[in-house]
Scaffold this active site. Structure first.
Site, PDB file in Angstrom:
ATOM      1  N   GLN A 168     -11.808   7.096  -4.858  1.00 37.08           N
ATOM      2  CA  GLN A 168     -12.210   7.698  -3.379  1.00 37.08           C
ATOM      3  C   GLN A 168     -13.745   8.220  -3.642  1.00 37.08           C
ATOM      4  O   GLN A 168     -14.217   8.241  -4.928  1.00 37.08           O
ATOM      5  CB  GLN A 168     -11.460   8.440  -2.725  1.00 37.08           C
ATOM      6  CG  GLN A 168      -9.896   7.892  -2.269  1.00 37.08           C
ATOM      7  CD  GLN A 168     -10.204   6.931  -0.967  1.00 37.08           C
ATOM      8  OE1 GLN A 168     -11.314   6.890  -0.371  1.00 37.08           O
ATOM      9  NE2 GLN A 168      -9.285   6.113  -0.581  1.00 37.08           N
ATOM     10  N   CYS A 202      -6.864 -27.986  12.445  1.00 33.35           N
ATOM     11  CA  CYS A 202      -7.944 -28.952  12.714  1.00 33.35           C
ATOM     12  C   CYS A 202      -7.824 -30.288  12.692  1.00 33.35           C
ATOM     13  O   CYS A 202      -8.501 -31.168  13.339  1.00 33.35           O
ATOM     14  CB  CYS A 202      -9.128 -28.483  11.865  1.00 33.35           C
ATOM     15  SG  CYS A 202     -10.098 -27.039  12.422  1.00 33.35           S
ATOM     16  N   PHE A 252      -2.898   5.143   4.493  1.00 30.29           N
ATOM     17  CA  PHE A 252      -3.736   4.791   5.472  1.00 30.29           C
ATOM     18  C   PHE A 252      -3.278   4.626   6.893  1.00 30.29           C
ATOM     19  O   PHE A 252      -3.933   5.096   7.955  1.00 30.29           O
ATOM     20  CB  PHE A 252      -4.405   3.640   4.883  1.00 30.29           C
ATOM     21  CG  PHE A 252      -5.902   2.802   5.757  1.00 30.29           C
ATOM     22  CD1 PHE A 252      -7.032   3.505   5.647  1.00 30.29           C
ATOM     23  CD2 PHE A 252      -5.423   2.062   6.980  1.00 30.29           C
ATOM     24  CE1 PHE A 252      -8.024   3.022   6.526  1.00 30.29           C
ATOM     25  CE2 PHE A 252      -6.655   1.439   7.907  1.00 30.29           C
ATOM     26  CZ  PHE A 252      -7.916   2.233   7.513  1.00 30.29           C
ATOM     27  N   ASP A 287       0.918  -1.172   0.017  1.00 34.15           N
ATOM     28  CA  ASP A 287      -0.099  -0.124  -0.006  1.00 34.15           C
ATOM     29  C   ASP A 287       0.844   1.406  -0.018  1.00 34.15           C
ATOM     30  O   ASP A 287       2.111   0.997   0.072  1.00 34.15           O
ATOM     31  CB  ASP A 287      -0.966   0.089   0.996  1.00 34.15           C
ATOM     32  CG  ASP A 287      -0.239  -0.087   2.523  1.00 34.15           C
ATOM     33  OD1 ASP A 287       1.015   0.118   2.428  1.00 34.15           O
ATOM     34  OD2 ASP A 287      -1.065  -0.371   3.730  1.00 34.15           O
ATOM     35  N   ASP A 341      -3.124   8.400  -0.938  1.00 32.77           N
ATOM     36  CA  ASP A 341      -4.693   9.028  -1.360  1.00 32.77           C
ATOM     37  C   ASP A 341      -4.860   9.438   0.144  1.00 32.77           C
ATOM     38  O   ASP A 341      -4.178   9.270   1.106  1.00 32.77           O
ATOM     39  CB  ASP A 341      -5.164   7.803  -1.875  1.00 32.77           C
ATOM     40  CG  ASP A 341      -5.885   6.678  -0.935  1.00 32.77           C
ATOM     41  OD1 ASP A 341      -4.616   6.455  -0.050  1.00 32.77           O
ATOM     42  OD2 ASP A 341      -6.488   5.980  -1.117  1.00 32.77           O
ATOM     43  N   ASP A 353      -7.971  -7.387   0.961  1.00 31.80           N
ATOM     44  CA  ASP A 353      -7.047  -7.544   1.973  1.00 31.80           C
ATOM     45  C   ASP A 353      -7.873  -7.330   3.256  1.00 31.80           C
ATOM     46  O   ASP A 353      -8.609  -6.276   3.212  1.00 31.80           O
ATOM     47  CB  ASP A 353      -5.753  -6.864   1.661  1.00 31.80           C
ATOM     48  CG  ASP A 353      -6.309  -5.277   2.110  1.00 31.80           C
ATOM     49  OD1 ASP A 353      -6.546  -4.642   1.425  1.00 31.80           O
ATOM     50  OD2 ASP A 353      -5.706  -5.102   3.393  1.00 31.80           O
ATOM     51  N   CYS A 411     -13.011 -28.726   8.387  1.00 34.64           N
ATOM     52  CA  CYS A 411     -11.836 -28.061   8.039  1.00 34.64           C
ATOM     53  C   CYS A 411     -10.718 -29.042   8.184  1.00 34.64           C
ATOM     54  O   CYS A 411     -10.584 -29.921   8.763  1.00 34.64           O
ATOM     55  CB  CYS A 411     -11.585 -26.950   8.957  1.00 34.64           C
ATOM     56  SG  CYS A 411      -9.798 -26.216   8.640  1.00 34.64           S
ATOM     57  N   CYS A 463      -7.214 -28.342   7.804  1.00 32.68           N
ATOM     58  CA  CYS A 463      -6.272 -27.664   8.051  1.00 32.68           C
ATOM     59  C   CYS A 463      -5.175 -28.253   9.207  1.00 32.68           C
ATOM     60  O   CYS A 463      -5.665 -29.150   9.882  1.00 32.68           O
ATOM     61  CB  CYS A 463      -6.288 -25.932   8.618  1.00 32.68           C
ATOM     62  SG  CYS A 463      -6.634 -25.956  10.368  1.00 32.68           S
TER      63      CYS A 463
END
Lengths: 375, 375
Positions: free
Chosen positions: A187, A307, A95, A91, A145, A264, A302, A304
Site C-alpha cells: 500500500q 459472435c 476491500f 481476497d 489490509d 482482476d 471475435c 466467441c
C-alpha cells in the site's frame, strides 16, 4: 505454489511466467474473472474452462456472510462447492468491507462492520481473514489490509500503511506455512516513499507473491501507471506480482509493460450485465437504437459463441426484453475478449513484439473512445 | 410437413410418431419448451440441442410487439434471429392477448387490445396472425382463436366456438398452401357436443394437424383428461394432435395415453426461475432451509449438467444470492427432466410398456405430492 519466470521482455520489462498451484498451472500475465459469491456471474464453470480460464477470484466478504465459510468447508471446500477445478485466489474481505458494508470502523484489532445483507455486526481481524480463506480452501490467499481512499493526506497514508504492515505481520504469523500461498499487499497510495517502505517491509516478512493495492481508486491513469512502474522494480523478480482491481483492457496492456503478472476486475462481467460490450474497435453499448437492425455480430474479429451465432440486433432485443440469455451472451463475449487479450499479450511477450502490439492496440482503443458514446 | 405414425399402443391409444419439417425431424410424443420472446428463457440454442430438443414454441404476441415481425423477417427470419436450427411452432398470439394485454375487445373482425409494454393500440385479425407467423418463418403456425375461460356458460361457449370456426376458415383462406403447416384448434370448453362440432367443422376446412385448446384453464384434471379422451378419437389418425399449454409431468403421461402427440408449457422454465425443481421423487423447492447443507444433487437419478456437478446446497445459495447461474442451472435441470420424460414415454410406447410406465410414474408422483410442501 511455484512461479517460473519464462521470459522477460527486455524492451518493456513485461514478464511471461507460469504459476503452479494444487489446481493446475496458470499462464501469466493472467486476468482473473471475479467469482464474487462463488460464481462468475451468469457463467458456468464449464464455460470458464472452455474459455481457457485457469484462475478465478472469489470474495471472502461475500462468502463469509453468505453462505458462510464453515458451511463451504463442511461441504468440501470452495472448489467442490462451485464445481470449479481450476485455481482460486481469494481476497481478504477488507476491500468489500470498506466499499459495501455499513458503519465500518477500523482499529488496530481489525475492522468492525455491519453486513450489507442483514445489518448484523461482525469483526474481521487479520487472523479471521486468514482463517476464513483457509476454510474456503483457496490456492492463493490475501492478508487483511487497508485500501486508503484517493486522495488521502500523507498523514493518513502513513498511519494506514503502518496498520497494513502490522496486519501483514500478523497474517504471516497466522499462516506461517506455504499452502495456500499468501501474498503481501503493497500500500502507500500515490506516495513513492511510502510505497518503497511497504515493499521493503513486506519482503522482510516474506510472502509468496506481492500485490499492489490502493490503485484504480480514483487517481489519474498516469499516476496509477507511474506508481506501478515505481513499485515493480522494488519487488523480487522471482515472485508473482498482482495489481488488484485493475482494469480496462488498456490498463492490462500498460501494466503488463510495467512488470505486472496478475489482474482482476469486475469490468468484463459487470459491463456484460449492463449491455456494454468490449470489441476490437472499442466498447459499444448494445442498448443503442442504432443496433436495432444491425445484422453484424458484436465484434467482427471475435470467434466467441456469442459472435459466432448472434447479431447485435438480437442481443439488443434480448437486453431490451430483460432476457437472462442476453446477460449470459454479453458476459461470455466480454470474458472472451479479456481472456483473448491476455493470450495475445503472452504471445507478444514470447515473440518479443509487445511494444508493437501495444501501439496497434492503443491505436484501436483511440478509435474506440470516439465510438463509445453510449457506454 | 409430414407426419408418420410409427406405432399405436393398442392397450392405451398412445401414438409414437415422427414429424418432418424443413428444419428436421421431431420424434413424437414431444414436449415443446417455450421460447416466448425468441429465447427459451435462460438457455442457449446450443443447450437446447444438447438436451435433444427438436421443436420449440415461440409466441407471436411477444415477437409482434417486440422486436416486431417485420424486423425479424428483414433479418432472415426467426430461426436465424435466435440461431435455432431446429423446428419452430408459433402460436397465433390470441391466448396472450386474452391473458396479458389490456382492454382487449373481441369482435368478428378480430381482437383489439393495448400492449402490456407501452399501452399502444393494436388489432389482431385472423389474417394478420397468419401474416405475422409467415414473416417469422415458423415451421408450424396456428390460427387465431378464442380460448374461452373456465367456467363459461353454454351460450358463451357456443358463440365463442362459432367465432373460432369462422376465424379458422379465414385463416385457412389466408394460408391455402402447405408451407408452413397450419393446425386447426378444437375449442368448445368442457362441452362434448361443442367439441364434436368443432372437430367435424375443422376437418371439413382441412388442416395439417389438430390442436386442443381451452384446456388447463382451471377445470378439474379429470375433466381435462375426459375432454381429451373424448376429442382425440374424432380427429384423423394421420395428423398430429397438439394439446396446448399442458402441462405437469403427470398431465403429459396421462394425455399421451389419450392419443396426444404434442405439448407445450412454461412450467419447466418458469418453475426453474422460481427455484422449483422437478425430480424423479417429485418437486422440491430449492429455497427451503432444509437444503442449506444438502450435499446431494437435486435428483439422484438425473444425469443433467446441474445434477452431475452441483449440490442442493450450492443451488440454494445461488438462489438466495439472486445469482443468474442459479436460474440457468435450475432451468436446465427442469428442461432435462421434461425431455427425458418424453424420451422414456416414447421408449415405453415402442416397448409396449406404457401402462406399466404410467403406474410406476404415478406411484412416484404420489410420493412427490407429499414431499412438495415448499413448491
Amino acid at each position: 505454489m511455484t512461479f517460473e519466470l519464462l521470459k522477460i521482455d527486455t524492451a518493456t520489462g513485461a514478464r511471461r511466467g507460469r504459476l503452479t498451484t494444487p489446481h493446475g498451472t496458470v499462464e501469466t500475465p493472467v486476468f482473473m474473472p471475479c467469482g464474487t459469491g462463488g460464481t462468475v456471474k451468469a457463467l458456468t464453470p464449464h464455460e470458464l474452462e472452455i474459455e481457457g480460464v485457469q484462475l478465478a477470484l472469489c470474495n471472502t466478504y461475500h462468502l463469509y456472510l453468505r453462505p458462510g465459510h464453515r458451511l463451504i468447508e463442511k461441504l468440501g471446500g470452495l472448489h467442490r462447492f462451485m464445481a470449479w477445478s481450476g485455481s482460486i485466489l481469494t481476497d481478504s474481505g477488507g476491500f468489500q468491507v470498506y466499499s459495501l458494508a455499513q458503519l465500518r470502523r477500523i482499529s488496530d484489532e481489525g475492522v468492525s462492520f455491519r453486513s450489507h445483507l442483514d445489518g448484523s455486526l461482525h469483526v474481521l481481524s487479520p487472523e479471521l481473514a486468514i482463517q476464513i480463506q483457509q476454510s474456503l480452501g483457496a490456492d492463493i490467499i490475501m492478508p487483511l489490509d487497508e485500501c486508503a481512499p484517493y486522495p488521502s493526506t500523507i498523514d493518513y497514508l502513513q498511519r494506514s500503511l503502518e496498520l497494513t504492515l502490522q496486519w501483514a505481520e500478523r497474517s504471516r504469523a497466522a499462516h506461517p506455512n506455504g499452502q495456500p500461498a499468501l501474498f503481501g499487499i503493497v500500500q502507500g497510495g500515490t506516495d513513492k516513499a511510502l510505497r518503497e517502505q511497504a515493499a521493503t517491509a513486506l519482503q522482510q516478512i516474506g510472502f509468496d507473491g506481492y500485490a499492489l493495492g490502493g490503485l484504480a481508486v480514483g487517481e489519474p491513469k498516469a499516476v496509477m501507471y507511474e506508481t506501478v512502474a515505481h513499485v515493480t522494480p522494488l519487488l523480487p523478480a522471482d515472485r508473482p506480482r498482482y495489481l488488484m482491481g485493475v482494469g480496462t483492457p488498456e490498463d492490462l496492456v500498460e501494466n503488463v509493460m510495467r512488470g505486472v503478472d496478475m489482474f482482476d476486475c469486475v469490468m468484463p462481467t459487470r459491463h456484460g450485465r449492463t449491455g456494454s460490450l468490449f470489441t476490437s474497435l472499442g466498447r459499444i453499448n448494445i442498448k443503442g437504437a442504432v443496433y436495432a437492425s444491425d445484422e453484424r455480430p458484436p465484434d467482427l474479429d471475435c470467434d466467441c459463441y456469442t459472435c459466432r451465432h448472434f447479431s447485435r440486433a438480437y442481443l439488443r432485443h434480448l437486453f431490451m426484453a430483460g432476457e437472462i440469455l442476453g446477460l449470459r451472451l454479453n458476459t461470455l463475449h466480454n470474458l472472451h475478449f479479456y481472456v483473448t487479450l491476455m493470450r495475445q499479450i503472452r504471445q507478444a511477450i514470447e515473440d518479443g513484439s509487445l511494444a508493437a502490439f501495444r501501439t496497434r492496440f492503443l491505436e484501436k482503443t483511440k478509435t474506440s473512445n470516439h465510438n463509445d458514446t453510449a457506454a
